[in-house]
Design a protein around this motif. Structure first.
Motif, short mmCIF file in Angstrom:
data_model
loop_
_atom_site.label_atom_id
_atom_site.label_comp_id
_atom_site.label_asym_id
_atom_site.label_seq_id
_atom_site.Cartn_x
_atom_site.Cartn_y
_atom_site.Cartn_z
N GLY A 156 -4.41 10.41 -10.11
CA GLY A 156 -5.45 11.96 -9.81
C GLY A 156 -5.38 11.99 -8.49
N MET A 157 -5.22 10.38 -7.47
CA MET A 157 -4.63 10.83 -6.45
C MET A 157 -3.84 11.05 -6.10
N GLU A 158 -2.45 11.66 -6.74
CA GLU A 158 -0.85 12.00 -6.73
C GLU A 158 -1.32 13.41 -6.63
N MET A 159 -2.21 14.24 -7.63
CA MET A 159 -2.07 15.38 -8.10
C MET A 159 -3.31 16.48 -6.57
N TYR A 160 -3.85 15.22 -6.06
CA TYR A 160 -4.89 15.93 -5.84
C TYR A 160 -3.48 16.66 -4.52
N ALA A 161 -2.72 16.53 -4.43
CA ALA A 161 -1.86 16.72 -2.83
C ALA A 161 -2.04 18.50 -2.94
N HIS A 162 -1.51 19.19 -4.49
CA HIS A 162 -1.85 20.43 -4.40
C HIS A 162 -2.95 21.09 -3.77
N LEU A 163 -4.74 20.42 -3.88
CA LEU A 163 -5.54 20.52 -3.54
C LEU A 163 -5.96 20.64 -2.13
N HIS A 164 -5.35 19.62 -1.51
CA HIS A 164 -5.21 18.67 -0.17
C HIS A 164 -4.14 20.27 0.48
N SER A 165 -3.02 21.03 0.02
CA SER A 165 -2.54 21.97 0.32
C SER A 165 -3.15 22.93 0.08
N ALA A 166 -4.24 23.71 -0.49
CA ALA A 166 -4.88 24.75 -0.70
C ALA A 166 -6.10 24.70 0.08
N ILE B 231 0.65 -0.81 0.26
CA ILE B 231 -0.26 0.07 0.22
C ILE B 231 0.93 1.23 0.03
N ASP B 232 0.61 2.58 -0.80
CA ASP B 232 1.53 2.97 -1.48
C ASP B 232 0.74 4.32 -1.23
N TYR B 233 1.42 5.59 0.04
CA TYR B 233 0.69 6.36 -0.03
C TYR B 233 2.04 8.04 -0.13
N ALA B 234 2.78 7.40 -0.53
CA ALA B 234 3.86 9.10 -1.17
C ALA B 234 3.73 9.69 -2.88
N VAL B 235 4.23 10.91 -2.14
CA VAL B 235 3.54 11.93 -2.91
C VAL B 235 4.85 12.19 -3.52
N PRO B 236 5.11 12.37 -5.02
CA PRO B 236 6.11 12.40 -5.90
C PRO B 236 6.95 13.69 -5.75
N PHE B 237 6.96 14.00 -4.26
CA PHE B 237 7.16 15.80 -4.12
C PHE B 237 9.22 15.73 -4.95
N VAL B 238 8.70 16.54 -5.95
CA VAL B 238 9.99 16.91 -5.93
C VAL B 238 10.77 18.88 -4.98
N TYR B 239 11.30 19.16 -4.13
CA TYR B 239 11.53 20.46 -2.97
C TYR B 239 12.80 21.02 -3.65
N GLN B 240 12.53 21.99 -3.55
CA GLN B 240 13.74 22.57 -3.74
C GLN B 240 14.19 23.46 -4.97
N SER C 277 -3.34 4.63 -1.87
CA SER C 277 -4.29 4.67 -0.82
C SER C 277 -3.39 5.88 0.26
N PHE C 278 -4.57 5.60 1.09
CA PHE C 278 -4.12 6.98 2.57
C PHE C 278 -3.76 8.07 1.44
N VAL C 279 -2.92 8.51 0.45
CA VAL C 279 -2.10 9.64 -0.25
C VAL C 279 -3.44 10.94 -0.03
N THR C 280 -4.82 10.77 -0.17
CA THR C 280 -5.43 11.76 -0.38
C THR C 280 -6.29 12.38 1.50
N GLN C 281 -5.30 12.88 2.78
CA GLN C 281 -5.14 12.65 4.33
C GLN C 281 -4.00 12.56 4.51
#
Length: 239
Positions: A210-220, A102-111, A152-156
């Protein structure tokens, strides 16, 4: 069940504590157990050293990623940060063969450099890579063809994943996606043991995009609610 959690960050700790509470045996995977135990400073998110967490949660076994995955007869939960997940998981493909991951990681690239940066209360918003035409979940599945990957888990926030009743008395929605029905069933059973009542199967693993791209809306949404980091709220699919 024997469940493995890969990673030692705040999200992984939420799952470890809840799984222990539910009576499961928990093995935790890290790249270098001795180095993890030797750390004396908080991590980048401000979590105290993991050895302090271990002392407060007796019964947890700290192993390498591969060793922890090999112990599991239930799901393996991937809490490795998205930027490093594929590189960390690929060498332990054998230990993960035939298992539900079960993968909940978000593929974020920082800096990163951006022509139009999104300023936030804690710095520039990281970008997603991959995005649109691929997902981290799919990349993990391609790297581990014998593993049954469920996104899963990635939208919370993970603290909410393991305690859905803490928001709206649990009246919100969790999602699963994957190409293996039995693995999605196992992930759903785990979610129900956490207290989720509304689990929506989105279909194949491609829906991880879709779940991973939701990460930005979650932050907003969190910013809109005045929550500078993370977010103590849920989303509900009304149908």
């Amino acid at each position: 069940m024997k469940i493995a959690v890969l990673g030692t960050g705040g999200g992984a700790r939420s799952h470890i504590a809840k799984l222990l509470e539910l009576g499961h045996e928990v093995a935790v995977g890290t790249r270098d157990p001795q180095a993890t135990l030797a750390r004396t400073e908080p991590d980048m998110m401000g979590n105290p050293p993991f050895r302090q967490f271990l002392a407060e949660h007796p019964g947890v076994t700290l192993l390498t990623f591969g060793e922890a995955a090999a112990t599991a007869d239930g799901p393996v939960i991937n809490g490795i940060d998205g930027h490093n997940a594929v590189a960390a998981l690929t060498p332990i493909a054998g230990a993960l063969a035939d298992k539900t991951l079960i993968d909940y990681a978000v593929p974020f690239v920082y800096q990163h450099d951006s022509e139009h940066p999104w300023p936030t209360p804690w710095g520039v918003m990281p970008k997603l890579d991959p995005c649109d035409t691929d997902s981290l979940g799919e990349r993990i599945q391609r790297a581990l063809p014998d593993t049954k990957v469920v996104k899963s888990f990635v939208t919370q926030e993970q603290a909410t994943v393991v305690d859905p009743q803490s928001v709206g008395d649990g009246d919100h929605t969790m999602f699963v996606a994957g190409d293996h029905a039995d693995a999605k069933r196992r992930a759903t059973e785990l979610l129900k043991s956490y207290g989720w009542r509304d689990v929506l199967d989105l279909g194949p693993l491609v829906c991880a995009r879709g779940m991973e791209m939701y990460a930005h809306l979650h932050s907003a949404i969190g910013f809109g609610l005045g929550q500078q980091f993370g977010g103590h709220f849920g989303i509900k699919v009304v149908r």
